[in-house]
Design an enzyme around this catalytic site. Structure first.
Site, PDB file in Angstrom:
ATOM      1  N   ARG A 121       0.825  -1.219   0.000  1.00 29.07           N
ATOM      2  CA  ARG A 121       0.000   0.000   0.000  1.00 29.07           C
ATOM      3  C   ARG A 121       0.853   1.260   0.000  1.00 29.07           C
ATOM      4  NH1 ARG A 121      -3.518  -0.481   5.009  1.00 29.07           N
ATOM      5  NH2 ARG A 121      -1.583  -1.385   5.745  1.00 29.07           N
TER       6      ARG A 121
ATOM      7  N   ASN B  71      -6.175  -3.003   2.259  1.00 34.46           N
ATOM      8  CA  ASN B  71      -6.118  -4.440   2.486  1.00 34.46           C
ATOM      9  C   ASN B  71      -7.533  -4.966   2.663  1.00 34.46           C
ATOM     10  OD1 ASN B  71      -3.326  -4.537   2.450  1.00 34.46           O
ATOM     11  ND2 ASN B  71      -3.114  -4.505   4.664  1.00 34.46           N
TER      12      ASN B  71
END
Length: 93
Positions: free
Chosen positions: A21, A39
């Protein structure tokens, strides 16, 4: 002017706990892309990314080149753009 597009992408493989990320956020910022990444509870990562297609492709290549990231599958589809979005964010679950 080049066309702005938006893609929703689901990544599976070794994509959580490996800096995915944050790599996406940094790459998006450098390439002038907007969107978000998060996520998922099933171990996958979902991203929506908006910008010119060449920049999105470059971002995906940069993420894939991450040291510990191992993408098994990537499912992408084009979706409607978000006219009001101005940055790329890391989201929680």
């Amino acid at each position: 002017m080049r066309e702005i597009i938006r893609k929703r992408i689901k990544f599976t493989g070794l994509v959580q706990g490996v800096g995915f990320r944050w790599r996406a956020k940094n790459s998006a910022a450098a390439l002038g892309l907007t969107g978000w990444v998060r996520n998922e509870y099933d171990g996958s990562v979902t991203m929506e990314v908006q910008g010119v297609e060449a920049a999105i492709d470059r971002m995906l290549a940069e993420i894939s080149a991450g040291r510990y990231i191992d993408i098994d599958q990537m499912e992408a589809r084009r979706i409607s753009i978000d006219e009001n979005e101005r940055s790329f964010k890391v989201r929680g679950y």
